[in-house]
Scaffold this motif. Structure first.
Motif, PDB file in Angstrom:
ATOM      1  N   ARG A 125       0.521  -1.917   0.325  1.00  0.00           N
ATOM      2  CA  ARG A 125       0.344  -0.045   0.170  1.00  0.00           C
ATOM      3  C   ARG A 125       0.903   1.668  -0.035  1.00  0.00           C
ATOM      4  O   ARG A 125       0.476   1.825  -1.011  1.00  0.00           O
ATOM      5  CB  ARG A 125      -0.941  -0.062   0.711  1.00  0.00           C
ATOM      6  CG  ARG A 125      -1.817   1.217   1.695  1.00  0.00           C
ATOM      7  CD  ARG A 125      -2.469   1.399   2.355  1.00  0.00           C
ATOM      8  NE  ARG A 125      -2.040   0.667   3.760  1.00  0.00           N
ATOM      9  CZ  ARG A 125      -2.721   1.304   4.709  1.00  0.00           C
ATOM     10  NH1 ARG A 125      -3.934   0.554   5.093  1.00  0.00           N
ATOM     11  NH2 ARG A 125      -1.406   1.170   6.245  1.00  0.00           N
TER      12      ARG A 125
ATOM     13  N   CYS B 121      -5.246  -2.916   2.436  1.00  0.00           N
ATOM     14  CA  CYS B 121      -3.723  -3.000   1.507  1.00  0.00           C
ATOM     15  C   CYS B 121      -4.138  -3.442   0.561  1.00  0.00           C
ATOM     16  O   CYS B 121      -3.173  -2.760  -0.417  1.00  0.00           O
ATOM     17  CB  CYS B 121      -2.800  -3.040   2.490  1.00  0.00           C
ATOM     18  SG  CYS B 121      -2.148  -2.744   4.005  1.00  0.00           S
TER      19      CYS B 121
ATOM     20  N   PHE C  58      -6.213  -1.365  -3.616  1.00  0.00           N
ATOM     21  CA  PHE C  58      -5.246  -1.227  -4.790  1.00  0.00           C
ATOM     22  C   PHE C  58      -5.747  -1.590  -5.545  1.00  0.00           C
ATOM     23  O   PHE C  58      -4.571  -1.282  -6.664  1.00  0.00           O
ATOM     24  CB  PHE C  58      -4.031  -0.776  -4.271  1.00  0.00           C
ATOM     25  CG  PHE C  58      -4.207   0.791  -2.774  1.00  0.00           C
ATOM     26  CD1 PHE C  58      -4.399   1.428  -3.082  1.00  0.00           C
ATOM     27  CD2 PHE C  58      -4.391   0.106  -1.956  1.00  0.00           C
ATOM     28  CE1 PHE C  58      -4.162   2.934  -2.043  1.00  0.00           C
ATOM     29  CE2 PHE C  58      -4.567   1.102  -0.568  1.00  0.00           C
ATOM     30  CZ  PHE C  58      -4.178   2.637  -1.226  1.00  0.00           C
TER      31      PHE C  58
END
Lengths: 126, 423
Positions: free
Chosen positions: B171, B200, B204
């Motif tokens: 992350r 994390c 994304f």
């Protein structure tokens, strides 16, 4: 039905939400709140570092004092990249106030005024 | 002059142990090899620390500085940039030899609290083949570069291992503009906490490949690519599944091992499972007067538990008295990977014993059972247990009139098999 992993605490409950918005499997009330927010307006705490002018601490850790909308994370990272801290700040001091009108501040999370050497002997020297 | 308690290591465990020993009236010395107190928390800038201790989600620096503030106001003496070279047992305690800016010297102490933390496993310990280019870091080293030095160690990286620090760094590097191509985990289940997989990786869109590992690295001066392969159920690479991934960095998050060089030099017996010293409910090791706290004892997943165990170790070390001990073993039985403490001292209080344990594999709807001889004295149901998530219990052992020659065994049992007892 939607599924979420709760990120509020280390338990990481596997939450499910029915189409009518009923939340299942939450270990506590905060989990229910988390799942509701994830479905409507997800939020995240952002932690990063900001550059400084000081050689002994080239960067200082920062975070949002509370969660900000998830879609603003990238924009905040851009803002942090432009910062340069030029005075010794204390832990908890705000660097940017009222981020995106959310009442969240960007705060410094380490005490830069900290004497680098906090030996008992060094402290006695002043 | 002789110290009552000398704490070695100024991270979260050492800070809490020193503070508590001081509060109990002991004369305390805290030794730290770095120039700042706080240990690894200095570079753990992410939040989530202190939910149990303070009821808040703090970053690592905030968490440790709350303790450092108290240390500065306490009677704890501190020696920073000080490296312990040798410990020698004497008739009434220990001689601790060290080097620092003033040269080499030594101090005397009645007791020691080992709070030396843990270390990351490195590339050499996971047998990656190929050349030796730069660009291969442990997750903690990458974290040091980014969070303390303000330098970016990677532009395009692959992460091997799904430990929490690796996930946190996936992350962090992404937020700082690097491309994280994927996290590869040799085991069929993730090593890190579930919430970190979510916040994390999934947040994304970073892919997680289970039952995959890095088998080779390429590059002369700098890493240029890695080879990844699928593995079978015995964690052996499956021929034909090779895939070359171009990248400039390989970040390893492949496990932590308690640091016990000093303990070993004192011949303190080490638990093969935790890789930390064997200890009793007082957190005293098998060597009289030597206590152990935090990740040096066993690798914790929450700093709050480190603090809890270190406060107790600090308190007990302050009240240390040499006396006869009757220790019985606490054993990790079926499907338990380890239990801390590994001993119960029947001469010490047994009313409020905090026990930490980890399951050996992920299991659903299980009962944790505690057995003394043939009697099951405790049972607790868990809807799920996972190896990455440590469990904590508070047990009153005083009501079972424990005798020497007895042993206490922890084990997990599937709920559905309960009926078998009546067969």
């Amino acid at each position: 039905m939607k599924e979420f992993v709760c990120i509020v605490c280390p338990n990481g409950c596997h939450l499910t939400a029915d189409d009518d918005g009923t939340i299942h499997n939450a270990g506590c009330r905060r989990g229910v709140e988390f799942a509701r927010e994830e479905m409507t307006a997800p939020k995240r705490t952002v932690c990063s570092t900001a550059a400084t002018v000081f050689a002994d601490c080239p960067v200082v850790p920062v975070r949002t004092s509370k969660e900000i909308p998830k879609e603003k994370v990238g924009e905040l990272m851009q803002m942090i990249r432009t910062l340069c801290v030029d005075r010794r700040m204390k832990r908890g001091e705000p660097l940017i106030r009222n981020l995106f009108g959310t009442e969240a501040d960007l705060i410094v999370t380490s005490d830069m005024g900290y004497t680098y050497f906090v030996d008992t002997e060094d402290q006695a020297d002043g | 002059m002789i110290y009552d308690v000398t704490v070695i290591g100024g991270g979260p465990a050492g800070l809490a142990a020193a503070l508590q020993a001081d509060k109990e009236g002991a004369k305390v010395l805290l030794i730290e090899r770095e120039q700042r107190l706080g240990g690894i928390l200095k570079q753990c800038i992410h939040d989530g620390f202190g939910l149990v201790t303070f009821g808040e989600r703090l970053s690592g620096p905030e968490y440790c500085e709350r303790f450092i503030d108290q240390i500065l106001d306490s009677g704890v003496e501190r020696k920073l940039l000080t490296f312990v070279t040798k410990i020698v047992k004497t008739d009434n305690g220990f001689l601790i030899y060290y080097v620092n800016r003033s040269g080499a010297s030594h101090i005397r102490t009645k007791t020691i609290v080992l709070a030396t933390g843990c270390r990351e496993r490195t590339a050499k310990q996971v047998f990656i083949h190929g050349t030796r280019p730069s660009g291969i870091f442990t997750a903690g080293t990458a974290q040091h570069y980014v969070n303390l030095m303000g330098k970016m160690p990677a532009r395009r990286c692959v992460i091997l291992g799904s430990g929490d620090i690796g996930l946190i760094m996936a992350r962090r590097l992404t937020l700082e503009g690097a491309e994280v191509l994927g996290v590869y985990e040799i085991k069929p289940t993730p090593s890190g906490l579930t919430r970190n997989i979510q916040q994390c990786l999934r947040d994304f869109d970073i892919p997680l490949y289970l039952s995959h590992t890095v088998t080779r690295v390429f590059g002369d001066e700098r890493l240029t690519a890695v080879e990844v392969m699928k593995v079978d159920q015995h964690m052996q690479p499956i021929p034909g599944t090779e895939e070359i991934i171009e990248c400039d960095s390989l970040i390893l998050s492949v496990g932590l091992i308690p640091e016990n060089e000093l303990a070993e030099s004192l011949h303190v017996p080490i638990d093969r499972k935790t890789k930390g010293p064997v200890c009793d409910q007082q957190y005293m090791t098998e060597t009289e007067g030597v206590y152990c706290a935090g990740n040096a004892l066993h690798v914790n997943d929450l700093v709050d538990y480190v603090t809890e165990n270190a406060l107790a170790a600090g308190k007990n070390s302050a009240h240390y008295e040499k006396k006869e001990r009757v220790r019985i073993p606490v054993e990790a039985g079926s499907d338990i990977s380890y239990v801390v403490p590994e001993r119960l001292d029947l001469k010490e209080p047994l009313e409020h014993v905090t026990v930490y344990f980890r399951a050996a594999k992920e299991m659903k709807n299980v009962n944790l059972m505690i057995r003394i001889g043939d009697n099951v004295i405790f049972k607790k149901r868990y809807s799920v247990v996972r190896p990455p998530e440590m469990e904590r219990l508070n047990i009153d052992f005083s009501e079972f009139s424990l005798q020497k020659n007895q042993k206490v065994e922890f084990f997990l049992e599937k709920e559905s098999s309960e009926g078998r007892e009546h067969e």
